[in-house]
Write a protein that holds these residues in place. Structure first.
Motif, PDB file in Angstrom:
ATOM      1  N   TYR A   1       0.821  -1.208   0.000  1.00  0.00           N
ATOM      2  CA  TYR A   1       0.000   0.000   0.000  1.00  0.00           C
ATOM      3  C   TYR A   1       0.855   1.259   0.000  1.00  0.00           C
TER       4      TYR A   1
ATOM      5  N   LEU B   1       0.014   1.764   7.245  1.00  0.00           N
ATOM      6  CA  LEU B   1      -1.100   1.052   7.871  1.00  0.00           C
ATOM      7  C   LEU B   1      -0.666   0.498   9.220  1.00  0.00           C
TER       8      LEU B   1
ATOM      9  N   LEU C   1      -9.168  -0.940   2.082  1.00  0.00           N
ATOM     10  CA  LEU C   1      -7.751  -0.619   1.943  1.00  0.00           C
ATOM     11  C   LEU C   1      -7.401  -0.298   0.489  1.00  0.00           C
TER      12      LEU C   1
END
Length: 272
Positions: A46, A50, A260
């Motif tokens: 990502y 996170l 996400l």
């Protein structure tokens, strides 16, 4: 009705631990409160930082041979699963009982269905990925004489059971695991809230939402008004609203990964 009761750790907040393979993660920071047993996201995939601080933990219940015999005697025509964790437990411990039978599988959402589909099991997902959506699917697609087995946690939505009882359906509920509050992470959560500039907070169950807002209420902590709350589904959103929160809330489609992915697109400039 027969009732059978079968009994990621948090991210490190130091910047030198927020690097993987020599690559520092972006400053855009998302906090999730998913149970460690279900947190499988690979952070390096990502374009944001996170951090997972579990507010609940999952305890698997032991499945005895006598309980398996009882389930076989019941002989379900329909099996309903309401979480990916429950689906994984089912495949590991109960699937062998049903491999050679013609059974309809209903999953509450894509994440729940995924382990079953990977195993080659045809799985129905209601258009409305909620308990109410499952009820509507049963009304429209499941003959009244079919026996139904529900596989879920000890905190399953009672609305489904109530419908089946009123509609005079024959069913059993099989509790695969218990969900408990993870009290050990209270201070980790508060440290994260106090020391990090959070762009978003992702709550993945109504219980997590209730625990989260109880903690910040007890600590008299105020969430930055620019922070977005992501609720994984409508029950979680209702819990957020019931807490008195009036900031921005976005609702997912009962899929942690989908939320996400959407955040990732937004952070990379691909999502409007």
């Amino acid at each position: 009705m027969i009732f059978l009761k079968l009994k990621a750790s948090a991210g490190n907040f130091m910047r030198d631990e927020e690097r993987r393979n020599g690559k520092e993660l972006n400053a855009y920071t998302v906090l999730s409160t998913r149970p460690a047993e279900k947190f499988k996201a690979e952070i390096e995939n990502y374009n944001f930082n996170l951090i997972n601080v579990p507010l609940t933990k999952l305890i698997r219940n032991k499945i005895t041979s006598s309980q398996k015999i009882e389930i076989e005697k019941f002989g379900p025509d329909v099996i309903i699963l309401t979480s990916s964790y429950g689906a994984e437990i089912f495949l590991k411990n109960l699937w062998d009982l049903f491999k050679h039978r013609d059974i309809k599988f209903i999953a509450i959402g894509d994440s729940t269905a995924e382990p079953l589909i990977k195993e080659g099991i045809k799985t129905y997902i209601p258009q409305d990925k909620t308990t109410e959506g499952i009820i509507q699917f049963i009304k429209q697609e499941i003959p009244r004489e079919f026996r139904i087995m529900i596989l879920r946690s000890n905190r399953g939505n009672p609305i489904l059971n109530e419908f089946l009882e009123v509609d005079k359906r024959e069913f059993i509920e099989f509790v695969l695991y218990d969900i408990l509050e993870d009290i050990e992470n209270r201070e980790k959560l508060l440290k994260c809230l106090r020391t990090m500039d959070l762009e978003a907070i992702l709550l993945t169950s109504s219980l997590e939402a209730s625990i989260f807002f109880r903690i910040i209420r007890e600590e008299n902590f105020k969430i930055n008004e620019q922070t977005v709350i992501y609720a994984i589904g409508e029950p979680t959103k209702r819990a957020v609203l019931n807490s008195g929160y009036t900031g921005k809330i976005l609702t997912g489609e009962s899929s942690f990964k989908l939320i996400l992915d959407n955040i990732n697109k937004k952070n990379s400039g691909e999502w409007i």
